[in-house]
Design a protein around this motif. Sequence first.
Motif, PDB file in Angstrom:
ATOM      1  N   SER A  29      -6.833  -0.380  -3.012  1.00  0.00           N
ATOM      2  CA  SER A  29      -7.152   1.043  -2.960  1.00  0.00           C
ATOM      3  C   SER A  29      -8.402   1.341  -3.779  1.00  0.00           C
ATOM      4  CB  SER A  29      -5.965   1.850  -3.482  1.00  0.00           C
ATOM      5  OG  SER A  29      -6.300   3.207  -3.574  1.00  0.00           O
ATOM      6  N   ARG A  30      -8.466   0.785  -4.985  1.00  0.00           N
ATOM      7  CA  ARG A  30      -9.649   0.994  -5.828  1.00  0.00           C
ATOM      8  C   ARG A  30     -10.896   0.414  -5.180  1.00  0.00           C
ATOM      9  NH1 ARG A  30      -6.466  -1.288  -9.884  1.00  0.00           N
ATOM     10  NH2 ARG A  30      -5.155   0.308 -10.761  1.00  0.00           N
ATOM     11  N   ALA A  31     -10.767  -0.784  -4.649  1.00  0.00           N
ATOM     12  CA  ALA A  31     -11.928  -1.455  -4.041  1.00  0.00           C
ATOM     13  C   ALA A  31     -12.440  -0.697  -2.828  1.00  0.00           C
ATOM     14  CB  ALA A  31     -11.557  -2.888  -3.652  1.00  0.00           C
ATOM     15  N   SER A  32     -11.549  -0.083  -2.059  1.00  0.00           N
ATOM     16  CA  SER A  32     -11.967   0.632  -0.850  1.00  0.00           C
ATOM     17  C   SER A  32     -12.349   2.075  -1.144  1.00  0.00           C
ATOM     18  CB  SER A  32     -10.839   0.610   0.184  1.00  0.00           C
ATOM     19  OG  SER A  32      -9.753   1.427  -0.235  1.00  0.00           O
ATOM     20  N   GLY A  33     -11.992   2.556  -2.327  1.00  0.00           N
ATOM     21  CA  GLY A  33     -12.284   3.945  -2.668  1.00  0.00           C
ATOM     22  C   GLY A  33     -11.344   4.932  -1.994  1.00  0.00           C
ATOM     23  N   ARG A  34     -10.276   4.429  -1.402  1.00  0.00           N
ATOM     24  CA  ARG A  34      -9.304   5.294  -0.733  1.00  0.00           C
ATOM     25  C   ARG A  34      -8.034   5.401  -1.556  1.00  0.00           C
ATOM     26  NH1 ARG A  34      -8.995   2.200   4.528  1.00  0.00           N
ATOM     27  NH2 ARG A  34     -11.086   1.387   4.324  1.00  0.00           N
ATOM     28  N   ALA A  35      -7.328   6.481  -1.335  1.00  0.00           N
ATOM     29  CA  ALA A  35      -6.050   6.683  -2.029  1.00  0.00           C
ATOM     30  C   ALA A  35      -5.045   5.634  -1.552  1.00  0.00           C
ATOM     31  CB  ALA A  35      -5.518   8.081  -1.748  1.00  0.00           C
ATOM     32  N   PRO A  36      -4.184   5.192  -2.437  1.00  0.00           N
ATOM     33  CA  PRO A  36      -3.154   4.231  -2.015  1.00  0.00           C
ATOM     34  C   PRO A  36      -2.136   4.900  -1.090  1.00  0.00           C
ATOM     35  CG  PRO A  36      -2.762   4.923  -4.263  1.00  0.00           C
ATOM     36  CD  PRO A  36      -4.077   5.537  -3.842  1.00  0.00           C
ATOM     37  N   ASP A  37      -1.348   4.099  -0.461  1.00  0.00           N
ATOM     38  CA  ASP A  37      -0.260   4.595   0.383  1.00  0.00           C
ATOM     39  C   ASP A  37       0.866   5.051  -0.547  1.00  0.00           C
ATOM     40  OD1 ASP A  37       1.948   4.979   2.005  1.00  0.00           O
ATOM     41  OD2 ASP A  37       1.618   3.166   3.198  1.00  0.00           O
ATOM     42  N   PHE A  38       0.861   6.347  -0.840  1.00  0.00           N
ATOM     43  CA  PHE A  38       1.831   6.866  -1.797  1.00  0.00           C
ATOM     44  C   PHE A  38       3.263   6.771  -1.284  1.00  0.00           C
ATOM     45  CE2 PHE A  38      -2.036   8.975  -3.405  1.00  0.00           C
ATOM     46  CZ  PHE A  38      -1.983   8.502  -4.697  1.00  0.00           C
ATOM     47  N   GLY A  39       3.453   6.809   0.018  1.00  0.00           N
ATOM     48  CA  GLY A  39       4.797   6.635   0.573  1.00  0.00           C
ATOM     49  C   GLY A  39       5.338   5.248   0.260  1.00  0.00           C
ATOM     50  N   ALA A  40       4.506   4.243   0.437  1.00  0.00           N
ATOM     51  CA  ALA A  40       4.918   2.867   0.139  1.00  0.00           C
ATOM     52  C   ALA A  40       5.155   2.699  -1.363  1.00  0.00           C
ATOM     53  CB  ALA A  40       3.870   1.877   0.633  1.00  0.00           C
ATOM     54  N   LEU A  41       4.260   3.249  -2.180  1.00  0.00           N
ATOM     55  CA  LEU A  41       4.440   3.160  -3.632  1.00  0.00           C
ATOM     56  C   LEU A  41       5.728   3.847  -4.066  1.00  0.00           C
ATOM     57  CD1 LEU A  41       0.813   3.746  -4.928  1.00  0.00           C
ATOM     58  CD2 LEU A  41       2.145   1.639  -5.072  1.00  0.00           C
ATOM     59  N   ARG A  42       6.011   4.998  -3.486  1.00  0.00           N
ATOM     60  CA  ARG A  42       7.233   5.729  -3.819  1.00  0.00           C
ATOM     61  C   ARG A  42       8.464   4.882  -3.458  1.00  0.00           C
ATOM     62  NH1 ARG A  42       6.224  10.031  -1.039  1.00  0.00           N
ATOM     63  NH2 ARG A  42       4.931  10.887  -2.675  1.00  0.00           N
ATOM     64  N   ALA A  43       8.423   4.231  -2.307  1.00  0.00           N
ATOM     65  CA  ALA A  43       9.545   3.381  -1.893  1.00  0.00           C
ATOM     66  C   ALA A  43       9.725   2.206  -2.856  1.00  0.00           C
ATOM     67  CB  ALA A  43       9.321   2.876  -0.464  1.00  0.00           C
ATOM     68  N   MET A  44       8.618   1.627  -3.304  1.00  0.00           N
ATOM     69  CA  MET A  44       8.698   0.512  -4.240  1.00  0.00           C
ATOM     70  C   MET A  44       9.264   0.963  -5.578  1.00  0.00           C
ATOM     71  SD  MET A  44       5.211  -1.535  -3.476  1.00  0.00           S
ATOM     72  CE  MET A  44       4.666  -1.781  -1.802  1.00  0.00           C
ATOM     73  N   LEU A  45       8.832   2.129  -6.052  1.00  0.00           N
ATOM     74  CA  LEU A  45       9.367   2.663  -7.306  1.00  0.00           C
ATOM     75  C   LEU A  45      10.847   3.000  -7.165  1.00  0.00           C
ATOM     76  CD1 LEU A  45       6.461   4.927  -8.559  1.00  0.00           C
ATOM     77  CD2 LEU A  45       7.208   2.736  -9.496  1.00  0.00           C
ATOM     78  N   PHE A  46      11.236   3.482  -6.003  1.00  0.00           N
ATOM     79  CA  PHE A  46      12.646   3.765  -5.766  1.00  0.00           C
ATOM     80  C   PHE A  46      13.459   2.481  -5.887  1.00  0.00           C
ATOM     81  CE2 PHE A  46      16.313   3.955  -2.931  1.00  0.00           C
ATOM     82  CZ  PHE A  46      16.973   5.055  -3.450  1.00  0.00           C
TER      83      PHE A  46
END
Length: 99
Positions: A29-46
């Motif tokens: 996400s940082r390398a591309s300058g785009r926001a991360p997939d927050f849905g996927a991150l939320r699922a991983m944190l869950f």
Amino acid sequence: MHAALRTLRDEHAALSALLRTVMLMLAQSRASGRAPDFGALRAMLFYIAEFPEQRHHQKESQLLFPLLRARTPLARDVLDRLDQEHARGEARIRELEHA
């Protein structure tokens, strides 16, 4: 290897793979300058909040660590530190979810 230890080792491997995936997603996400997939991150944190915090750590703190403490006093400091980390883990995950 004892089945209980194999289970704990496999759970550690699964959590490690998940954390590596989170780090890779954020780096991409940082390398591309785009926001991360927050849905996927939320699922991983869950998953982290539900599985390690609610099930895995209890196995270690309530079953494994007392047996290790009874076997040798040499590991007591390490086991105490791990128990403290387990106790703080849930709050840290909640802070991360809110961030």
